[in-house]
Write a protein that holds these residues in place. Structure first.
Motif, PDB file in Angstrom:
ATOM      1  N   ARG A  11      -4.360   1.635  -8.507  1.00 48.37           N
ATOM      2  CA  ARG A  11      -4.162   1.921  -7.090  1.00 48.37           C
ATOM      3  C   ARG A  11      -3.197   0.940  -6.441  1.00 48.37           C
ATOM      4  N   ARG A  78      -2.232  -0.750  -0.270  1.00 49.66           N
ATOM      5  CA  ARG A  78      -3.383  -0.863   0.620  1.00 49.66           C
ATOM      6  C   ARG A  78      -3.470  -2.326   1.031  1.00 49.66           C
ATOM      7  N   SER A 120      -4.983   3.227   2.689  1.00 49.70           N
ATOM      8  CA  SER A 120      -4.088   4.094   1.923  1.00 49.70           C
ATOM      9  C   SER A 120      -2.787   4.301   2.682  1.00 49.70           C
TER      10      SER A 120
END
Length: 338
Positions: A11, A78, A120
């Motif tokens: 991520r 993020r 996000s």
């Protein structure tokens, strides 16, 4: 130094160092797996990253590869915190007029700031998904800084030392959802979807004399549907500078490394009450809402629509040699994914 994050199974992506020309890059997993890790360990990581940057610019690395903005996530995909200010009070005044709200005099002395969603972010070339055109989709071109750990109660005179990186932002807004949300007294939420950031984040030294420790004095260029929409100077009409914004955010709390502080929509008065469009010889605007307000003041109602599916926006800042500093945010509005 210029840093970016490439997409991966993680991520948080893969941290790469990018050359000054934005044409080549190299991954640095032995120094930092992600930009957040580098910021968490900035004192240990900064010099090794700078050495890679120097070698990359001199063509001394064998493991470099082409740099492609379309492969980028946001530099920080993020963040622990995204706090967006509204430093250009001309913009605040215009958009409040657009929704029939008066502006308190205190807005000229005390910065506005909201805490945005930071779980996000959009990459520089990610689509903007629009579920309902009636929500009033708008772009907002901004500059942002990324800090190291900032102590609570820091003074504006001390705040600049905590600025480690600069980025560009498209602070996506849903204008028609804002009035009802603010009327509840709890601020933005649904009206502020994910923001997008420039392909690269740059250290202050990359900005040279254009960064004076308070403001970044370069034009921020926005193209809407491939036509120049605005190029106001980020160093002009900035009522609250970055050290002031950081001090405001840190008044009652510590700011953790990787905190992003936004400038708010860049806006210039251009010697007039509210500014002038590019088509009329001015530097234009950084969002549709300002142009709609001018149209309302002149004609009684706006004529420029908010963004629709198929529309595009690009945001970029260039130096005096017309070289892109941060790369370009390039986004298209698409219909909701089913």
């Amino acid at each position: 130094m210029k840093l970016a994050t490439l997409r991966s199974e993680s991520r948080d992506g893969i941290l790469v160092v990018v050359n000054r020309a934005l044409s080549r890059c190299v991954a640095v997993p032995d120094i930092a797996a992600s930009l957040q890790y580098a910021l968490d360990h900035w004192q240990a990581c900064k010099q090794p990253l700078e050495e890679v940057y120097r070698a990359l610019n001199h063509g001394e690395l064998i493991n470099e590869m082409p740099f492609d903005s379309e492969l980028c996530m946001a530099p920080l995909p993020r963040s622990y915190q995204w706090a967006d200010g509204s430093a250009y009070v001309n913009h605040v005044e215009l958009v409040r007029k657009a929704r029939g709200a008066e502006m308190p005099a205190s807005f000229w002395q005390d910065p506005l700031m909201y805490q945005g969603g930071s779980d996000s972010f959009l990459g520089p070339c990610d689509d903007i998904v629009l579920d309902d055109a009636s929500w009033g989709l708008d772009f907002e071109a901004e500059v942002a800084v990324v800090t190291s750990d900032v102590p609570m109660g820091v003074k504006p005179s001390e705040s600049a030392q905590y600025i480690q990186l600069f980025m560009l932002v498209n602070d996506v807004s849903l204008r028609n959802l804002i009035p009802s949300e603010l009327a509840k007294g709890f601020g933005f939420f649904q009206s502020k979807p994910s923001s997008a950031f420039s392909p690269v984040a740059v250290t202050p030294d990359e900005l040279g004399h254009h960064w004076d420790g308070h403001k970044l004095k370069l034009a921020l260029c926005t193209h809407y549907n491939h036509s120049l929409f605005g190029y106001p100077n980020a160093g002009i009409d900035m009522t609250f500078d970055f050290p002031q914004l950081i001090a405001h955010a840190a008044k009652t709390r510590h700011l953790i490394a990787g905190t992003i502080i936004g400038s708010g929509t860049v806006s210039n008065k251009q010697g007039t009450e509210y500014g002038t469009s590019v088509s009329e010889g001015g530097v234009g605007y950084s969002c549709i809402a300002e142009l709609r307000m001018i149209e309302t003041l002149r004609n009684g109602q706006p004529t420029t629509a908010f963004m629709r599916v198929g529309d595009t926006v690009s945001i970029e800042m260039k130096d005096e040699n017309q070289c892109s500093i941060f790369g370009k945010i390039e986004q298209e509005v698409v219909a909701s994914y089913d």
